[in-house]
Design a protein around this motif. Structure first.
Motif, mmCIF file in Angstrom:
data_model
loop_
_atom_site.group_PDB
_atom_site.id
_atom_site.type_symbol
_atom_site.label_atom_id
_atom_site.label_comp_id
_atom_site.label_asym_id
_atom_site.label_seq_id
_atom_site.Cartn_x
_atom_site.Cartn_y
_atom_site.Cartn_z
ATOM 1 N N ARG A 6 0.832 -1.202 0.000
ATOM 2 C CA ARG A 6 0.000 0.000 0.000
ATOM 3 C C ARG A 6 0.867 1.253 0.000
ATOM 4 N NH1 ARG A 6 -5.206 1.480 0.925
ATOM 5 N NH2 ARG A 6 -5.832 -0.687 1.176
ATOM 6 N N ARG A 7 1.932 1.234 0.794
ATOM 7 C CA ARG A 7 2.817 2.397 0.821
ATOM 8 C C ARG A 7 3.459 2.621 -0.541
ATOM 9 N NH1 ARG A 7 8.545 3.299 4.163
ATOM 10 N NH2 ARG A 7 8.911 5.391 3.348
ATOM 11 N N SER A 8 3.924 1.542 -1.162
ATOM 12 C CA SER A 8 4.546 1.659 -2.480
ATOM 13 C C SER A 8 3.578 2.246 -3.490
ATOM 14 C CB SER A 8 5.030 0.288 -2.961
ATOM 15 O OG SER A 8 6.087 -0.190 -2.149
ATOM 16 N N LEU A 9 2.339 1.773 -3.461
ATOM 17 C CA LEU A 9 1.342 2.292 -4.386
ATOM 18 C C LEU A 9 1.059 3.769 -4.125
ATOM 19 C CD1 LEU A 9 -0.842 1.947 -6.575
ATOM 20 C CD2 LEU A 9 -2.419 1.353 -4.729
ATOM 21 N N GLU A 10 0.878 4.125 -2.868
ATOM 22 C CA GLU A 10 0.559 5.521 -2.530
ATOM 23 C C GLU A 10 1.696 6.445 -2.980
ATOM 24 O OE1 GLU A 10 -2.202 6.610 -1.499
ATOM 25 O OE2 GLU A 10 -3.263 4.949 -0.537
ATOM 26 N N GLU A 11 2.928 6.023 -2.796
ATOM 27 C CA GLU A 11 4.060 6.857 -3.212
ATOM 28 C C GLU A 11 4.115 6.970 -4.732
ATOM 29 O OE1 GLU A 11 6.014 8.676 -1.282
ATOM 30 O OE2 GLU A 11 4.881 7.986 0.469
ATOM 31 N N SER A 12 3.783 5.891 -5.424
ATOM 32 C CA SER A 12 3.745 5.951 -6.888
ATOM 33 C C SER A 12 2.667 6.919 -7.361
ATOM 34 C CB SER A 12 3.500 4.556 -7.478
ATOM 35 O OG SER A 12 4.633 3.727 -7.331
ATOM 36 N N LEU A 13 1.517 6.892 -6.710
ATOM 37 C CA LEU A 13 0.448 7.827 -7.065
ATOM 38 C C LEU A 13 0.908 9.273 -6.915
ATOM 39 C CD1 LEU A 13 -2.605 6.052 -5.374
ATOM 40 C CD2 LEU A 13 -2.253 6.351 -7.825
ATOM 41 N N LYS A 14 1.641 9.553 -5.856
ATOM 42 C CA LYS A 14 2.142 10.912 -5.639
ATOM 43 C C LYS A 14 3.120 11.314 -6.738
ATOM 44 C CE LYS A 14 1.763 10.689 -0.586
ATOM 45 N NZ LYS A 14 2.532 10.621 0.696
ATOM 46 N N ARG A 15 4.040 10.411 -7.056
ATOM 47 C CA ARG A 15 5.042 10.754 -8.071
ATOM 48 C C ARG A 15 4.409 10.924 -9.447
ATOM 49 N NH1 ARG A 15 8.295 7.214 -4.764
ATOM 50 N NH2 ARG A 15 7.529 5.412 -5.928
ATOM 51 N N LEU A 16 3.411 10.116 -9.736
ATOM 52 C CA LEU A 16 2.730 10.201 -11.026
ATOM 53 C C LEU A 16 1.700 11.327 -11.065
ATOM 54 C CD1 LEU A 16 2.283 6.377 -11.598
ATOM 55 C CD2 LEU A 16 3.487 7.909 -13.166
ATOM 56 N N LYS A 17 1.432 11.924 -9.906
ATOM 57 C CA LYS A 17 0.445 13.016 -9.791
ATOM 58 C C LYS A 17 -0.912 12.591 -10.363
ATOM 59 C CE LYS A 17 3.908 16.700 -9.831
ATOM 60 N NZ LYS A 17 3.919 16.784 -8.366
ATOM 61 N N THR A 18 -1.360 11.443 -9.891
ATOM 62 C CA THR A 18 -2.640 10.915 -10.338
ATOM 63 C C THR A 18 -3.322 10.245 -9.157
ATOM 64 O OG1 THR A 18 -3.703 9.460 -11.962
ATOM 65 C CG2 THR A 18 -1.638 8.684 -11.025
ATOM 66 N N ASP A 19 -4.607 10.002 -9.285
ATOM 67 C CA ASP A 19 -5.322 9.328 -8.198
ATOM 68 C C ASP A 19 -5.637 7.870 -8.532
ATOM 69 O OD1 ASP A 19 -7.209 9.808 -10.123
ATOM 70 O OD2 ASP A 19 -8.562 10.972 -8.859
ATOM 71 N N TYR A 20 -5.167 7.409 -9.686
ATOM 72 C CA TYR A 20 -5.332 5.994 -10.013
ATOM 73 C C TYR A 20 -4.228 5.562 -10.967
ATOM 74 C CZ TYR A 20 -7.092 7.312 -14.625
ATOM 75 O OH TYR A 20 -7.215 7.822 -15.899
ATOM 76 N N ILE A 21 -3.923 4.286 -10.941
ATOM 77 C CA ILE A 21 -2.945 3.683 -11.847
ATOM 78 C C ILE A 21 -3.684 2.622 -12.659
ATOM 79 C CG2 ILE A 21 -0.926 2.163 -11.959
ATOM 80 C CD1 ILE A 21 0.100 3.715 -9.456
ATOM 81 N N ASP A 22 -3.495 2.647 -13.954
ATOM 82 C CA ASP A 22 -4.229 1.732 -14.819
ATOM 83 C C ASP A 22 -3.831 0.282 -14.575
ATOM 84 O OD1 ASP A 22 -5.745 3.650 -16.623
ATOM 85 O OD2 ASP A 22 -3.701 4.392 -16.849
ATOM 86 N N LEU A 23 -2.525 0.028 -14.470
ATOM 87 C CA LEU A 23 -2.048 -1.336 -14.235
ATOM 88 C C LEU A 23 -0.938 -1.294 -13.193
ATOM 89 C CD1 LEU A 23 -1.674 -4.373 -14.843
ATOM 90 C CD2 LEU A 23 -0.190 -3.710 -16.767
ATOM 91 N N TYR A 24 -1.153 -1.973 -12.079
ATOM 92 C CA TYR A 24 -0.140 -2.057 -11.039
ATOM 93 C C TYR A 24 0.419 -3.471 -11.034
ATOM 94 C CZ TYR A 24 2.316 -0.992 -6.727
ATOM 95 O OH TYR A 24 3.308 -0.767 -5.792
ATOM 96 N N GLN A 25 1.754 -3.588 -11.193
ATOM 97 C CA GLN A 25 2.388 -4.902 -11.325
ATOM 98 C C GLN A 25 3.297 -5.224 -10.146
ATOM 99 O OE1 GLN A 25 3.968 -5.280 -15.631
ATOM 100 N NE2 GLN A 25 3.627 -3.083 -15.353
ATOM 101 N N LEU A 26 3.275 -6.483 -9.750
ATOM 102 C CA LEU A 26 4.259 -6.980 -8.802
ATOM 103 C C LEU A 26 5.569 -7.141 -9.575
ATOM 104 C CD1 LEU A 26 2.174 -9.792 -7.032
ATOM 105 C CD2 LEU A 26 2.243 -7.333 -6.537
ATOM 106 N N HIS A 27 6.634 -6.550 -9.062
ATOM 107 C CA HIS A 27 7.885 -6.467 -9.804
ATOM 108 C C HIS A 27 8.783 -7.656 -9.470
ATOM 109 C CE1 HIS A 27 10.975 -3.358 -11.544
ATOM 110 N NE2 HIS A 27 10.921 -4.480 -12.224
ATOM 111 N N ASN A 28 8.906 -8.569 -10.416
ATOM 112 C CA ASN A 28 9.770 -9.745 -10.267
ATOM 113 C C ASN A 28 9.455 -10.589 -9.025
ATOM 114 O OD1 ASN A 28 11.098 -8.730 -12.522
ATOM 115 N ND2 ASN A 28 12.745 -7.785 -11.345
ATOM 116 N N PRO A 29 8.190 -10.928 -8.788
ATOM 117 C CA PRO A 29 7.870 -11.746 -7.618
ATOM 118 C C PRO A 29 8.240 -13.201 -7.823
ATOM 119 C CG PRO A 29 5.915 -11.462 -8.926
ATOM 120 C CD PRO A 29 6.995 -10.642 -9.593
ATOM 121 N N ARG A 30 8.516 -13.895 -6.724
ATOM 122 C CA ARG A 30 8.744 -15.336 -6.762
ATOM 123 C C ARG A 30 7.400 -16.068 -6.634
ATOM 124 N NH1 ARG A 30 12.881 -11.971 -7.517
ATOM 125 N NH2 ARG A 30 14.923 -12.988 -7.329
ATOM 126 N N MET A 31 7.447 -17.373 -6.757
ATOM 127 C CA MET A 31 6.215 -18.164 -6.764
ATOM 128 C C MET A 31 5.392 -17.959 -5.498
ATOM 129 S SD MET A 31 4.260 -20.273 -8.436
ATOM 130 C CE MET A 31 4.982 -21.469 -9.562
#
Length: 341
Positions: free
Chosen positions: A111-136
């Protein structure tokens, strides 16, 4: 530019996307920030690219702020995907080469990662949020999925997905992700056809969208690799063994009948190879200058590969290229290629 619709939505994304890491990191690519901004703006205004893929780890957030600076006024006309999962707040150093930062998949961290991304992108939603290189274990985690579902219900993300990596392989992880996520971000190109070949029918069965990176195999399939000057240590691509690159060049020469005299370049052939799969919604070539932006974007205007051409490329892989390109790794000193992005 042609556009493709995401399953069960009215959203359409450009067949050619822009991987923002090329203008936001120090791995290789664009070092002139103003030039990078012009490329982003031109991609949208001149060529109709509306899909921009980035991550919080790219340039320690620069991959997100640069989109806001250049395309904020087009927010509702573009499709933004970003990624999270690396702990960039505790470990703030620039990621180098193929080193990985620690990952943190706890609900509060996501949640923190998403909220910070929203701030940097200056938007209130992200079209596609991806888990970055997750393991099984993360891909199969019900807690992670529940967290993403809550964020979706709150309107902070529209879709969620998995960006597979960093190592080639990951067949089991990819198949598992296709069954549980809206979008799966994969590596696919003429010189590295596995494990993606097993993903395509599975994605069609589950109506999961695929997006593709590394279509040009680190420069082999766009004509930019110089065999007399291998990548230096500061270059993101220096993980590629010289022997593998040389073998790849031999393969590319044998592909000439599929691009010379056809009205398409080898770089465009490489992109069309992935776009031939209906579940692939967008391909992210490495855009580093105005010339390759134009060349790659114009691929969408070309006729698709024929079924005969696709069968020829796949047959070449199964009956020779796959084994030949594996030979450099027969030496224990060489390790399989690693792809991070």
């Amino acid at each position: 530019m042609k556009y493709r619709q995401l399953p069960n939505t009215n959203l359409q994304v450009s067949e050619i996307g822009f991987g923002v890491w090329t203008v936001a990191t120090k791995w290789w690519g664009v070092t002139d920030e103003e030039y990078g901004k012009r490329l982003l703006r031109s991609a949208y205004e001149d060529y109709g690219i509306n899909f921009f893929d980035t991550a919080d780890v790219y340039g320690n957030g620069r991959g997100e702020t640069i989109i806001a600076e250049v395309l904020k006024d087009k927010r509702h006309e573009i499709f933004i995907s970003t990624k999270g999962g690396y702990d960039i707040y505790t470990y703030r150093g620039e990621r180098t080469g193929h080193s990985e930062l620690p990952q943190d998949w706890r609900p509060e961290s996501l949640r923190r990662s998403l909220e910070e991304s929203l701030k940097r992108l200056k938007t209130d939603y992200i079209d596609l949020y991806q888990l970055h290189n997750p393991r099984m274990s993360t891909i199969q985690s019900d807690i992670v999925l529940e967290t993403l579902e809550r964020l979706k219900e709150e309107g902070k993300i529209r879709y969620y997905g998995v960006a597979l990596g960093p190592d080639l392989g990951w067949e089991k992880e990819g198949l598992a992700a296709i069954e549980r996520y809206d979008v799966v971000h994969i590596i696919n190109n003429i010189l590295e056809q596995d494990p993606a070949r097993s993903f395509f029918p599975h994605a069609e069965k589950h109506q999961t969208s695929l997006i593709v990176r590394v279509p040009h195999a680190s420069g082999l399939l766009d004509g930019s690799y110089d065999p007399d000057k291998h990548f230096d240590k500061s270059d993101h691509r220096n993980h590629r063994p010289i022997e593998w690159m040389k073998a790849g060049l031999e393969v590319v020469r044998e592909l000439k009948p599929l691009y010379e005299g056809t009205g398409r370049t080898v770089g465009q052939l490489a992109i069309l190879f992935s776009l031939a799969r209906p579940m692939v919604k967008s391909v992210f070539p490495n855009i580093t200058n105005e010339q390759n932006l134009k060349e790659f974007a114009k691929t969408s205007d070309l006729p698709p590969l024929t079924q005969e051409e696709m069968e020829q490329i796949e047959s070449l892989w199964v009956n020779g290229y796959k084994e030949r390109l594996a030979q450099p790794f027969a030496n224990s000193e060489n390790k399989p290629a690693k792809i991070v992005g």
